[in-house]
Design a protein around this motif. Structure first.
Motif, PDB file in Angstrom:
ATOM      1  N   GLY A 356       0.796  -1.224   0.000  1.00  0.00           N
ATOM      2  CA  GLY A 356       0.000   0.000   0.000  1.00  0.00           C
ATOM      3  C   GLY A 356       0.825   1.268   0.000  1.00  0.00           C
ATOM      4  N   ARG A 357       1.981   1.248  -0.658  1.00  0.00           N
ATOM      5  CA  ARG A 357       2.862   2.415  -0.647  1.00  0.00           C
ATOM      6  C   ARG A 357       2.307   3.501  -1.559  1.00  0.00           C
ATOM      7  NH1 ARG A 357       8.866   1.030   0.862  1.00  0.00           N
ATOM      8  NH2 ARG A 357       8.786   3.288   0.930  1.00  0.00           N
ATOM      9  N   LEU A 358       2.347   4.729  -1.053  1.00  0.00           N
ATOM     10  CA  LEU A 358       1.857   5.880  -1.809  1.00  0.00           C
ATOM     11  C   LEU A 358       2.970   6.888  -2.106  1.00  0.00           C
ATOM     12  CD1 LEU A 358      -1.499   6.506   0.103  1.00  0.00           C
ATOM     13  CD2 LEU A 358      -1.161   5.244  -2.028  1.00  0.00           C
ATOM     14  N   ASP A 359       4.237   6.554  -1.703  1.00  0.00           N
ATOM     15  CA  ASP A 359       5.324   7.519  -1.885  1.00  0.00           C
ATOM     16  C   ASP A 359       5.903   7.424  -3.297  1.00  0.00           C
ATOM     17  OD1 ASP A 359       6.227   4.960  -1.314  1.00  0.00           O
ATOM     18  OD2 ASP A 359       8.019   5.645  -0.272  1.00  0.00           O
ATOM     19  N   HIS A 360       5.069   7.696  -4.263  1.00  0.00           N
ATOM     20  CA  HIS A 360       5.463   7.656  -5.671  1.00  0.00           C
ATOM     21  C   HIS A 360       5.169   9.006  -6.322  1.00  0.00           C
ATOM     22  CE1 HIS A 360       6.412   3.386  -6.347  1.00  0.00           C
ATOM     23  NE2 HIS A 360       5.441   3.112  -5.496  1.00  0.00           N
ATOM     24  N   ASN A 361       5.901   9.283  -7.366  1.00  0.00           N
ATOM     25  CA  ASN A 361       5.552  10.392  -8.242  1.00  0.00           C
ATOM     26  C   ASN A 361       4.509   9.852  -9.205  1.00  0.00           C
ATOM     27  OD1 ASN A 361       5.537  12.053 -10.650  1.00  0.00           O
ATOM     28  ND2 ASN A 361       7.324  13.098  -9.793  1.00  0.00           N
ATOM     29  N   ALA A 362       3.252  10.196  -8.983  1.00  0.00           N
ATOM     30  CA  ALA A 362       2.153   9.576  -9.722  1.00  0.00           C
ATOM     31  C   ALA A 362       2.262   9.810 -11.225  1.00  0.00           C
ATOM     32  CB  ALA A 362       0.814  10.094  -9.201  1.00  0.00           C
TER      33      ALA A 362
END
Length: 658
Positions: A356-362
Motif C-alpha cells: 500500500g505504498r503511496l510515496d510515488h511520483n504519480a
C-alpha cells in the motif's frame, strides 16, 4: 532440450492413443470409429486421423448444442465456441482432465524423478498438464499466439505447440487445425527449429516414423548442409521402451526425411527413471527460474538504445582490451530516485501495491512505469497506479494507457488460471477456502475464485513471501497487524457419472449390450454405498441391475469406480431407431444425506438388417401358426365381404354385397 509425445502421457496418465481418443470422440457422436474411417478414407494416409476428427466434430456440433446432456457444459463454455471443432475439443479436454496420474509404484517413482530433471526447454504435442505440473518453475506457452510479443528467453520454458486442455479451443485436432498449424504458425515453427539446431534434443514418446516429427525434420534438413546434417545426427536421441524386436540399449538408427537419410541415436529403456536421474545430475549453476529471470534482466538492460541509470561505464585507465572482463551484477539499487521508473521491476511494483505504498511520483508512474511494464508483460497491476494518481488529485484518461492495460481494465484480457489440475467446484470457493483445501493450487486458481475483504487480506499475506518479502529498498516487509481468519472446511458432497455402452449399434435379436457407469467422487467428503440408478430406458426388454465393485462401498474424494449392467436386444428394439438409457449415480455422505449426480445417457443406434430375399425386416417373425392362419383365410375367401356400389335408374346409390 526435451521433445515429449503422447507415449509419456499414456504411461503416466493412462491416456489413450490418438486413435483411442478418436474412438471416444466417435462414441460421443453415437458412431463407431470404423464408420468415420470409411468416410475419411480418401486423402493422404498421414492425415487420416485429422480428417476423421473433422468428420466427428461436424456431426457432434449439433448434438452438443441440442442435447440436454451437455447443457451444463454449454452454459460454461458456449461463449468460447468459435468453430465447428470447438464443442468436441471442449468435451475431450474435460475427458482428459478427468484422468488421474498413475499410482503404480515403479511408474509413480519415474514420474517423481521427472520433476528433478535439468532441461533447457521442453516442447510437447500433448494436451494434458503432466509436464507443467512436474516442472512448475518453467514458464508455459500455448501455441503461437502466447509466444508472439512475449519476452521468451528459450530457457525454463514449456512450449505446448498443439494446445492445452486448459484452453480447449487451442487444441490442434481436426484436419483444418493441422492445416492452420503448418501454414499460419511460421514464428512458432521457426522457434522450434532454432531450439533443434542450438541444443541436443531428447525425444520421448515418439517413434522414428512419427508423421509430425518427419515433417518438422523435413523443414529442418532442407536448410542444412551435409556437414550440418552430420552434426544433427549426434544431437537427436529417440527414447523408447524395448520391444520383441529391439532390446534395451543405445544404438544408431536411420531416419529418412524428404529423401534425406541420416543417423539418429535410439535409446531403449525399461525404466525411464534411469534417464531422468542422469538429466537431474547435469550441472546447473542457477535454478531454472533464476536463470530465466537473469536472461530476462540482461535482455531488458540491452533492449533500449538510450542510456539509463541501470548502465554504468567505469574507467579502465590504460588497461589493454584483452585484459577487460565484463561483469553483470544482479540486484536492486537504492530506491527509485537513483535509477528512475524505467528500471522499476514488476516484482517491485507488486510489492509496493501489496504494501500500500503511496510515496510515488504519480505522473512518472503513469507515464513512464506503466508503459514500460506493459511493453513486455500482458499482466501487471493497473488499478494500483490509477489509485495512487487519484490520491494526488490526478485524473488519468484511460485512453492514454497502453493497449494491454486498457484490455485488462475492460475485461477483454481475461484473468484465467494456467492449465493444470482443477478440483471440482473450485470457482465457488473463497480464496481462504481454496488456500485451506488446495494450498498447492491456490497461486494459480486464485485468479478465478470468490473474494471478500478478508480474502483480499489473505491473498496479500500469501503473495508477499512468494515475491521475496522485501520492499524495493531492500528492507524486510514490515509485519502486518495480527489477524485471525477461521476458514470453514465446508463439506461439498458431489458425484459425477459418465455412462457408456460397449457398442455403437445393435443389429440382431439377442445381441448383448454391456453398459458401463463410471462414477467419480468429485466432492471433498467420502461417499458410502455408491451405486448407479437406472432412469429412463427405451428398451422393450428387461435391463439387469447394475453391478458395482467392492470399492464402491467407501469412495474417497477424487476416486472412481465403474459399475456395469447388461441388456439383451429384442425384435422390437431393432425397429425403434435408437436404444436410449439414462442413469444417475447415488451415494451417502457423512451426514447420512443422499448424494445424487447429474444424469448421463448412453444412446445406441438400431440398424435394421435385411430379410431374406432383400425385403426389409419389420420386427415381426412369421412362424408356423401364422402360416396356417394365412392359408385358412385364403380358403375362406368367399366369406369376405366385398362391397360394390352401383347407380340405380332413379339416380340413388344402392350397394351389392358379394
Amino acid at each position: 532440450m526435451l521433445f515429449v509425445g503422447s507415449g509419456l502421457s499414456q504411461r503416466y496418465l493412462g491416456s489413450p492413443t490418438w486413435r483411442g481418443l478418436l474412438e471416444h470422440a466417435a462414441s460421443l457422436a453415437g458412431r463407431s470409429l470404423n464408420y468415420y474411417e470409411g468416410l475419411a478414407a480418401d486423402g493422404a494416409p498421414n492425415r487420416l486421423l485429422p480428417r476423421i476428427a473433422s468428420r466427428i466434430a461436424s456431426d457432434f456440433y449439433p448434438i452438443w448444442f441440442d442435447s440436454e446432456e451437455y447443457a451444463a457444459n454449454r452454459q460454461r463454455f458456449e461463449q468460447f465456441v468459435r468453430s465447428t471443432g470447438d464443442p468436441l475439443k471442449i468435451e475431450l479436454s474435460l475427458y482428459l482432465q478427468g484422468l488421474n496420474l498413475t499410482d503404480k509404484g515403479a511408474t509413480a517413482e519415474e514420474l517423481e524423478k521427472l520433476s528433478a530433471v535439468h532441461t533447457h526447454a521442453v516442447i510437447t504435442t500433448n494436451y494434458d498438464s503432466i509436464l507443467e505440473d512436474a516442472l512448475p518453475d518453467m514458464e508455459v506457452y500455448i501455441g503461437q499466439q502466447s509466444v508472439l510479443f512475449a519476452a521468451t528467453q528459450s530457457v525454463g520454458e514449456i512450449y505446448k505447440i498443439h494446445g492445452s486442455v486448459g484452453d480447449p479451443t487451442s487444441m490442434v485436432l481436426t484436419d483444418e487445425d493441422y492445416e492452420d498449424y503448418w501454414n499460419k504458425n511460421p514464428y512458432l515453427i521457426a522457434k522450434i527449429l532454432t531450439l533443434f539446431v542450438e541444443h541436443p534434443v531428447i525425444l520421448i514418446g515418439y517413434s522414428l516414423g512419427d508423421a509430425h516429427i518427419q515433417r518438422l525434420l523435413g523443414n529442418l534438413v532442407t536448410c542444412l548442409t551435409d556437414e550440418q546434417l552430420d552434426t544433427l545426427n549426434q544431437r537427436l536421441i529417440f527414447v523408447n521402451r524395448p520391444s520383441d524386436a529391439v532390446g534395451p540399449g543405445l544404438r544408431d538408427s536411420t531416419i529418412t526425411v524428404d529423401e534425406h537419410s541420416f543417423q539418429v541415436r535410439e535409446l531403449t529403456l525399461h525404466d525411464f527413471g534411469q534417464l531422468y536421474e542422469v538429466l537431474a545430475g547435469l550441472p546447473q549453476h542457477f535454478p531454472v527460474r533464476m536463470l530465466r529471470q537473469l536472461r530476462e534482466s540482461v535482455y531488458q538492460l540491452a533492449f533500449s538504445s538510450e542510456p539509463t541509470g541501470r548502465v554504468y561505464v567505469l574507467p579502465f585507465d590504460d588497461a589493454q582490451e584483452d585484459e577487460v572482463e565484463v561483469v553483470v551484477g544482479v540486484g536492486t539499487m537504492e530506491r527509485l530516485g537513483l535509477k528512475g521508473y524505467s528500471v522499476y521491476t514488476r516484482t517491485e511494483f507488486f510489492l509496493d501495491m501489496l504494501n500500500g505504498r503511496l510515496d510515488h511520483n504519480a505522473a512518472n508512474m503513469l507515464h513512464a512505469l506503466v508503459p514500460w511494464i506493459f511493453r513486455s508483460a500482458k499482466f501487471a497491476p493497473v488499478w494500483y497506479p490509477l489509485y495512487v494518481a487519484r490520491q494526488e488529485g490526478l485524473e488519468e484518461e484511460l485512453s492514454t494507457l497502453p493497449r494491454r492495460a486498457q484490455a485488462l481494465i475492460s475485461g477483454e484480457t481475461a484473468l484465467v488460471p494456467y492449465p493444470g489440475r482443477r478440483p471440482n467446484g473450485w470457482e465457488t470457493f473463497s480464496f481462504r477456502q481454496l488456500l485451506h483445501a488446495h494450498p498447492d493450487l491456490v497461486t494459480n486458481l486464485g485468479v478465478g475464485c470468490r473474494y471478500e475483504l478478508e480474502d483480499v487480506v489473505a491473498l496479500r499475506d500469501h503473495l508477499k513471501p512468494l515475491l521475496g518479502g522485501k520492499t524495493p529498498s531492500g528492507r524486510n516487509t514490515p509485519p502486518s497487524p495480527p489477524s485471525t481468519v477461521t476458514v470453514p472446511n465446508t463439506p461439498h458432497p458431489a458425484l459425477a457419472l459418465v455412462k457408456t455402452s460397449d457398442t455403437a449399434k445393435i443389429t440382431k435379436v439377442g445381441q448383448v449390450v454391456t453398459y458401463s457407469f463410471k462414477i467419480t467422487n468429485t466432492g471433498n467428503v467420502t461417499q458410502k454405498d455408491v451405486t448407479a440408478k437406472e432412469g429412463k430406458f427405451t428398451g422393450s426388454g428387461k435391463l439387469s441391475d447394475p453391478t458395482c465393485p467392492a470399492a464402491s462401498a467407501v469412495l474417497a474424494p477424487g476416486a472412481s469406480v465403474t459399475c456395469t449392467a447388461t441388456y439383451h436386444v429384442t425384435a422390437a428394439d431393432l425397429t425403434s431407431g435408437t436404444l436410449s438409457n439414462t442413469a444417475t449415480a447415488t451415494g451417502i455422505g457423512p451426514s447420512g444425506d443422499p448424494t445424487r449426480s447429474d444424469s448421463s445417457t448412453a444412446i445406441v443406434k438400431a440398424i435394421v438388417p435385411p430379410a431374406p430375399g432383400g425385403l426389409a425386416f419389420t420386427g415381426t417373425e412369421l412362424v408356423g401358426p401364422g402360416i396356417g392362419l394365412a392359408l385358412m383365410l385364403l380358403a375362406l375367401g368367399g366369406g369376405l365381404l366385398v362391397v360394390r356400389r352401383r347407380r340405380r335408374d332413379d339416380g340413388n346409390d344402392v350397394q351389392d354385397n358379394a
